[in-house]
Design a protein around this motif. Structure first.
Motif, mmCIF file in Angstrom:
data_model
loop_
_atom_site.group_PDB
_atom_site.id
_atom_site.type_symbol
_atom_site.label_atom_id
_atom_site.label_comp_id
_atom_site.label_asym_id
_atom_site.label_seq_id
_atom_site.Cartn_x
_atom_site.Cartn_y
_atom_site.Cartn_z
ATOM 1 N N VAL A 149 19.340 13.147 -119.448
ATOM 2 C CA VAL A 149 18.465 12.273 -118.657
ATOM 3 C C VAL A 149 17.389 11.699 -119.573
ATOM 4 C CG1 VAL A 149 16.828 12.165 -116.727
ATOM 5 C CG2 VAL A 149 18.881 13.587 -116.552
ATOM 6 N N GLU A 150 17.160 10.420 -119.463
ATOM 7 C CA GLU A 150 16.127 9.769 -120.265
ATOM 8 C C GLU A 150 14.788 10.455 -120.025
ATOM 9 O OE1 GLU A 150 16.240 6.367 -121.748
ATOM 10 O OE2 GLU A 150 18.369 6.045 -121.400
ATOM 11 N N PRO A 151 14.016 10.703 -121.073
ATOM 12 C CA PRO A 151 12.739 11.404 -120.909
ATOM 13 C C PRO A 151 11.814 10.774 -119.871
ATOM 14 C CG PRO A 151 13.279 11.216 -123.227
ATOM 15 C CD PRO A 151 14.307 10.410 -122.474
ATOM 16 N N ASN A 152 11.835 9.457 -119.758
ATOM 17 C CA ASN A 152 10.953 8.801 -118.782
ATOM 18 C C ASN A 152 11.475 8.904 -117.347
ATOM 19 O OD1 ASN A 152 13.069 7.037 -119.520
ATOM 20 N ND2 ASN A 152 11.926 5.280 -118.810
ATOM 21 N N ASN A 208 7.801 22.296 -118.820
ATOM 22 C CA ASN A 208 7.396 21.453 -119.951
ATOM 23 C C ASN A 208 7.951 20.034 -119.841
ATOM 24 O OD1 ASN A 208 5.891 23.458 -121.270
ATOM 25 N ND2 ASN A 208 7.771 24.345 -122.097
ATOM 26 N N ALA A 209 9.221 19.907 -119.486
ATOM 27 C CA ALA A 209 9.859 18.589 -119.438
ATOM 28 C C ALA A 209 9.425 17.771 -118.225
ATOM 29 C CB ALA A 209 11.379 18.751 -119.432
ATOM 30 N N ALA A 210 9.128 18.466 -117.123
ATOM 31 C CA ALA A 210 8.750 17.781 -115.881
ATOM 32 C C ALA A 210 7.717 18.628 -115.140
ATOM 33 C CB ALA A 210 9.990 17.547 -115.023
ATOM 34 N N ALA A 238 13.781 15.482 -111.414
ATOM 35 C CA ALA A 238 13.457 16.886 -111.132
ATOM 36 C C ALA A 238 12.624 17.010 -109.859
ATOM 37 C CB ALA A 238 12.744 17.512 -112.328
ATOM 38 N N GLU A 239 11.720 16.057 -109.607
ATOM 39 C CA GLU A 239 10.944 16.077 -108.362
ATOM 40 C C GLU A 239 11.859 15.911 -107.154
ATOM 41 O OE1 GLU A 239 7.576 13.466 -108.062
ATOM 42 O OE2 GLU A 239 6.760 14.165 -109.954
#
Length: 128
Positions: free
Chosen positions: A78-81, A108-110, A87-88
């Protein structure tokens, strides 16, 4: 059959919307596992599709579906942006018994998604 790959997920959502209101217990869980074969997905559905799945299911997924979703290597693609929004959208689908795994995976990632899941977990544990 895999109702997500080659489709945006709308077939899986339609199946869940049509079938779940008529099922309970193990039959309900079987339909969810059939419609959402996470271990066979080639990519994660878009966040809005998880919102529709959440609406159709009306609560957390069975742990047998949610655990592979949380552990999936597809999150790494999944693209970082976009990971925070995805995830939400998944957070409400994670049952309480998998909260620690979800939070550890995304803190950390989301981080907003991890906090959102903590909030949902607190709400559901206070509702009796």
């Amino acid at each position: 059959p895999d109702l997500i790959n080659g489709d945006d997920g709308s077939k899986a959502v339609s199946l869940l919307q049509a079938g779940l209101p008529h099922l309970t217990g193990p039959q309900r869980d079987r339909l969810i596992r059939f419609a959402l074969p996470v271990d066979r997905w080639l990519s994660l559905p878009h966040g809005y599709m998880f919102d529709l799945i959440s609406d159709a299911v009306g609560g957390p997924l069975p742990a047998t579906v949610a655990q592979p979703l949380v552990a999936s290597g597809l999150w790494d693609k999944v693209e970082p942006n976009l990971i925070e929004a995805a995830a939400e959208a998944v957070a409400p689908l994670i049952p309480l018994e998998l909260s620690a795994r979800f939070i550890a995976r995304f803190e950390n990632a989301a981080p907003r998604a991890a906090q959102f899941h903590k909030f949902l977990s607190t709400l559901s544990s206070t509702v009796t």
